[in-house]
Enzyme design. Structure first.
Site, PDB file in Angstrom:
ATOM      1  N   ASP A 223      21.209  57.615  68.819  1.00  0.00           N
ATOM      2  CA  ASP A 223      21.056  58.164  67.466  1.00  0.00           C
ATOM      3  C   ASP A 223      21.829  59.470  67.374  1.00  0.00           C
ATOM      4  OD1 ASP A 223      20.170  58.390  64.799  1.00  0.00           O
ATOM      5  OD2 ASP A 223      18.585  59.760  65.410  1.00  0.00           O
ATOM      6  N   SER A 224      22.071  59.898  66.149  1.00  0.00           N
ATOM      7  CA  SER A 224      22.741  61.185  65.954  1.00  0.00           C
ATOM      8  C   SER A 224      21.797  62.342  66.291  1.00  0.00           C
ATOM      9  CB  SER A 224      23.210  61.303  64.505  1.00  0.00           C
ATOM     10  OG  SER A 224      22.109  61.116  63.629  1.00  0.00           O
TER      11      SER A 224
ATOM     12  N   GLU B  96      13.870  67.570  60.056  1.00  0.00           N
ATOM     13  CA  GLU B  96      14.306  68.399  61.188  1.00  0.00           C
ATOM     14  C   GLU B  96      13.493  69.693  61.265  1.00  0.00           C
ATOM     15  OE1 GLU B  96      17.046  68.070  63.503  1.00  0.00           O
ATOM     16  OE2 GLU B  96      16.996  65.957  62.956  1.00  0.00           O
TER      17      GLU B  96
ATOM     18  N   CYS C  64      17.229  55.154  57.082  1.00  0.00           N
ATOM     19  CA  CYS C  64      17.607  56.341  57.867  1.00  0.00           C
ATOM     20  C   CYS C  64      16.527  56.547  58.932  1.00  0.00           C
ATOM     21  CB  CYS C  64      17.694  57.567  56.957  1.00  0.00           C
ATOM     22  SG  CYS C  64      17.952  59.111  57.844  1.00  0.00           S
TER      23      CYS C  64
ATOM     24  N   HIS D 253      15.234  59.089  60.116  1.00  0.00           N
ATOM     25  CA  HIS D 253      14.262  60.155  59.890  1.00  0.00           C
ATOM     26  C   HIS D 253      13.148  59.745  58.920  1.00  0.00           C
ATOM     27  CE1 HIS D 253      17.308  62.483  61.864  1.00  0.00           C
ATOM     28  NE2 HIS D 253      16.647  63.617  61.724  1.00  0.00           N
TER      29      HIS D 253
ATOM     30  N   CYS E   4      20.845  54.754  64.785  1.00  0.00           N
ATOM     31  CA  CYS E   4      21.345  55.545  63.656  1.00  0.00           C
ATOM     32  C   CYS E   4      21.869  54.624  62.555  1.00  0.00           C
ATOM     33  CB  CYS E   4      22.464  56.452  64.164  1.00  0.00           C
ATOM     34  SG  CYS E   4      23.178  57.497  62.901  1.00  0.00           S
TER      35      CYS E   4
HETATM   36  N1  DGL Z   1      20.439  59.222  62.147  1.00  0.00           N
HETATM   37  C1  DGL Z   1      20.958  59.286  60.799  1.00  0.00           C
HETATM   38  C2  DGL Z   1      20.712  57.955  60.086  1.00  0.00           C
HETATM   39  O1  DGL Z   1      19.866  57.176  60.481  1.00  0.00           O
HETATM   40  C3  DGL Z   1      20.321  60.426  60.008  1.00  0.00           C
HETATM   41  C4  DGL Z   1      20.690  61.803  60.504  1.00  0.00           C
HETATM   42  C5  DGL Z   1      22.170  62.131  60.339  1.00  0.00           C
HETATM   43  O2  DGL Z   1      22.648  62.316  59.194  1.00  0.00           O
HETATM   44  O3  DGL Z   1      22.847  62.189  61.366  1.00  0.00           O
HETATM   45  O4  DGL Z   1      21.383  57.675  59.125  1.00  0.00           O
END
Ligand code: DGL
Length: 278
Positions: A9-10, A150, A210, A212, A73
């Site tokens: 993931d990011s 976050e 997403c 999050h 992600c």
């Molecule tokens: N992990 C990203 C997603 O699921 C969200 C956070 C980001 O913008 O990096 O789209």
């Protein structure tokens, strides 16, 4: 030795996917990387996202021995799945197709709403995956939600934790923060529902597109119209991963009895920055 599943993931939002995977594959070994140094991906270009995501995928395969990859992600899944697959010689699963498939199973009207990052929405990956399944999808970017998560402004749970672990003042402040997040969610969803109505849609399903957003699920469920189904792409991806790894999943799920059962799930977590926060 059970195979290692790499999860990327990011940031730390992908832990929602890891949690769903561990629940279904309790005997697997997992290596997770969050590219916290370069989060957010949701505001970046396809080229940059592909370059960053391919580097993390190579780390998981070449240095952690991952034999399967789950791209938790949504943004990387939407814009860089091909680039990641080209960068590594192992099967790669993204979250978009499982999310769209879960929406197909949930929706009776065939009209679906999707909330996601800017980059995911502009890629129209969810709309395409929904269209391929005979669904109409309306997508909306909700760029304020990732920073709110976050910051830990995630709702009543954080307020309850503050009440037990910290002072009354901190608990009150957490409740105030939750109210702000709830208001932001309400504004986004009101706009999305109004747009859907203007297009003559009769949407009955909302996809959390997403990593999050599952952390805001309770607040989101309170804000959607009565009867609307909320699809967690993290759960959908974990279900799809179990099916993808089916040949080896029996030993990973613990369903296969053996004299020497493999140990419980093993987790190795990495972050490219901010390890303390992670
Ligand atoms: N992990 C990203 C997603 O699921 C969200 C956070 C980001 O913008 O990096 O789209």
């Amino acid at each position: 030795m059970p195979p290692t599943i790499g999860v990327f993931d990011s940031g730390f939002g992908g832990l929602t996917v890891l949690r769903a995977l561990v629940a279904r594959l309790p005997r697997a070994r997992f290596a997770f990387i969050g590219d916290t140094a370069r989060l957010p991906y949701g505001s970046k270009s396809r080229r940059t996202i592909a370059r960053y995501a391919a580097q993390s995928a190579q780390f998981l395969v070449n240095q952690q021995g991952a034999e399967f990859l789950v791209i938790a992600c949504n943004t990387a899944s939407a814009l860089a799945l091909d680039a990641i697959q080209e960068a590594v010689p192992v099967p790669v699963l993204g979250v978009i197709e499982p999310g769209a498939e879960a929406a197909r199973q949930a929706s009776c009207t065939g009209d679906v709403l999707v909330i996601a990052t800017d980059a995911t929405v502009h890629s129209h990956a969810y709309a395409a995956a929904c269209r391929a399944r005979g669904l109409r999808a309306l997508e909306k970017a909700c760029p304020l939600l990732v920073p709110l998560v976050e910051e830990g402004w995630t709702g009543p749970l954080m307020a309850a934790r503050a009440a037990t672990e910290s002072s009354a003042a901190q608990a009150a402040s957490a409740l105030h923060q939750a109210a702000v997040t709830a208001e932001v969610i309400r504004i986004y969803l009101d706009e999305l529902n109004a747009e859907a109505a203007a297009q003559g849609m009769n949407a009955d399903t909302l996809v959390l597109g997403c990593t999050h957003y599952p952390l805001l699920r309770r607040l989101i469920e309170k804000a959607v119209p009565a009867g609307m189904r909320v699809i967690d792409s993290a759960e959908a991806a974990a279900e799809a991963a179990v099916r993808l790894f089916n040949g080896r999943a029996a030993s990973l799920t613990g369903e296969q009895e053996s004299e020497n059962p493999p140990p419980a799930a093993q987790l190795r977590c990495f972050a490219t920055d901010s390890v303390e926060k992670f």
